[in-house]
Write a protein that holds these residues in place. Sequence first.
Motif, short mmCIF file in Angstrom:
data_model
loop_
_atom_site.label_atom_id
_atom_site.label_comp_id
_atom_site.label_asym_id
_atom_site.label_seq_id
_atom_site.Cartn_x
_atom_site.Cartn_y
_atom_site.Cartn_z
N LEU A 81 0.83 -1.25 -0.12
CA LEU A 81 -0.05 0.04 -0.05
C LEU A 81 0.66 1.14 -0.04
N ASP A 82 1.86 1.30 0.56
CA ASP A 82 2.72 2.60 0.91
C ASP A 82 3.52 2.83 -0.43
N ALA A 83 3.76 1.90 -1.38
CA ALA A 83 4.45 2.05 -2.70
C ALA A 83 3.37 2.79 -3.48
N LEU A 84 1.93 2.25 -3.60
CA LEU A 84 1.01 2.86 -4.23
C LEU A 84 0.65 4.31 -3.97
N ARG A 85 0.65 4.53 -2.69
CA ARG A 85 0.08 5.80 -2.12
C ARG A 85 1.38 6.76 -2.38
N ARG A 86 2.60 6.27 -2.45
CA ARG A 86 3.69 7.22 -2.74
C ARG A 86 3.69 7.64 -4.43
N MET A 87 3.34 6.53 -5.12
CA MET A 87 3.35 7.04 -6.43
C MET A 87 2.03 8.07 -6.85
N ALA A 88 1.29 8.17 -6.00
CA ALA A 88 0.33 9.25 -6.13
C ALA A 88 0.78 10.77 -5.97
N THR A 89 1.98 10.54 -5.32
CA THR A 89 2.43 12.10 -5.04
C THR A 89 3.25 12.66 -6.12
N VAL A 174 -7.45 12.64 -8.59
CA VAL A 174 -8.39 12.50 -7.40
C VAL A 174 -7.52 12.93 -6.13
N TYR A 175 -6.26 12.49 -6.15
CA TYR A 175 -5.28 12.68 -5.05
C TYR A 175 -5.44 14.11 -4.64
#
Length: 671
Positions: A81-89, A174-175
């Motif tokens: 999950l953290d890898a995906l969330r980081r990609m959104a930034t 969306v982010y």
Amino acid sequence: MESLWNNADAAAAGDDAVAQRVYSSRLIGRDPALVLHGGGNTSVKTVVRNVYGEDEDILFVKGSGKNLATIERDGFSPVRLDALRRMATLEMLTDADMVRMQRAAMIDPSAPNPSVEAILHAIIPFDFVDHTHADAVVTVTNTPRGVTILGEIYGDRIFTVPYVMPGFELAREVYTMTRDIDWKQIEGVILLHHGVFTFGDDARSSYERMIEVVTQAEEYLDARAPLADSYQVMPTRTMPTGSLDGALLRNLAMWRRAVSRVAERPMIAHINCSAGAKEFSRLPDAAKLATRGPLTPDHVIRTKRAALVLRADVDAAVDQYAENYRAYFDRYTDGTLNCLDPAPRWALWPDVGVVAFGEDDRNAAITGDIVGQTLLAIVRAEALGGWEVLDEEDLFEVEYWELEQAKLARADSPPDLAGRVALVTGGARGIGRACVERLRASGAAVVALDIRTDGAFADGGAFAADNGVLTVNADVTDADAVERAVAMGVERFGGLDMVVSNAGVFPDSEPLAFLSDEAWQRSLAVNLDGHRLVLQKCLPFLELGIDPAVVVVGSKNVAAPGPGAGAYSAAKAALTQLCRVAALEFSGAGIRVNVVHPNDVFDTGLWTEEGIAARAAQYGMTVEQYRRRNLLGTEVGAADVAAMVVAMCGSLFSCTTGAQVPIDGGNERVI
Ligand code: ZN
């Protein structure tokens, strides 16, 4: 829209998060008004303990191209999950990098590629996230007042996002947009022209929120844009009726041939003349509506952007469509893309209905389903002020998006006869049945006729979804029955390319001295006249077929008759002569006519173990010797004959007509 949630089934599915995810994903997949054929995606966030004993936050998200209706546990990709969330930034991320980084963040390298929406799922701060392309919601957003109407329906309980290309761009948008919102205050996110997201702490609340959001849109549509009665039934796949007139069916076959020509491969065509499709085709501006664009962008890979509009000049209309498609490609390609085949995937047939085209029966059915739903959406959107879809450029971007095209890609090349249609008589057993199976294995769609009235043939034709076989109960000596069966086949698959005329009878051995009129007439009726009827009734469609071919099942008895088989041998000899004439007469239309002469095929149902033993004894042989009493000493089975027949239908025999091919292990009287 009803919730399909069932507590007992949910409990039986298992109480871990992924099991619950599988259960409610399937509920979504079951409703065509929510998602169709691989559309939509779902996810769950959970904790997985790794081999070092550490807990990791993992997003289990639908694998790309998986179908929610049938998804299993291993259809979900487990991604950190953290890898995906980081990609959104990130400000920018190419598709290739996104796919690579997501794969690198998976805890199981053998799992499928994560959905293209994985990053978006990751940033929604709830354990369960459901995403659909619900018709009702998307229909509302495909109208000029879409945003206003969403406000009227949902107030501020729903967060609205303008259309953005799916994938990283959408997740990023969306982010950015939701950074300051309180997710607990909203019940869902609606993506204009695309679909809807709902979420919750457990599978049920996320799923039921989806049902609620969609139901509210449906209620709005029912009140403001009610459908006329004729649209209440919009079957996209129906049992053929056998009632369409011959001229219309010939037209259908012509369209199929023209579309196949432009696609450079044979295509199956599914006609939909239901009350709803017909009603739509009669709208004064139907042609404009059908060429404006799809319901939701990911349909574009199935339907192309616009429909073909059928008119009197078949070839010119299809050529024009292909030319327009190439021009559309040229307008938007960046020079690195390859143009897809320019053939239409569906057509509007004014005053008749619609037609869906596909590389095989399954693909035509998928497109037909999507088109059926789209017509209803168009009608309702028109009542709300107009059908407004994405512009060409946005659609092009999705159509040529490598991540979408990957969903259609197949590892291997299509089977030999994919997209072609065969008719087999006597298809219930023996050589006929083996031919049906072999043709299916070679990719052809098959119309199987048989006089039997049991099993698949019981109700005059049973329809089995997606398996590409239409069974029709028909007696080949009954001209009307044969005509109706052929018409049903063309109605079901769009045309006819190959005929395996196989149905026959093998009368009891009767020397001429005692041969009854009845036995003689019966043999001539089935073994000669039945084939003539089949050839005659199929001819108008074979003339419009793709690489058309006929294979007639003759007999070794033509060249080497046996005593006691007068009725059989004479009929098969006359049949062979008839086929030679047919080869001459049909050649002008490019139709090949060849004959196969089998002998002693014991696994056909004509033979019983006792029968074989009696014959063996008559010749002074063991059963084993009798089964192999040919020059090669081999046993010829129905499957061997079928393999030969199917080869003769295919390209191997493209330069051969009027041939008689023995398949008998070698017989010195024939040689
Ligand atoms: Zn989507």
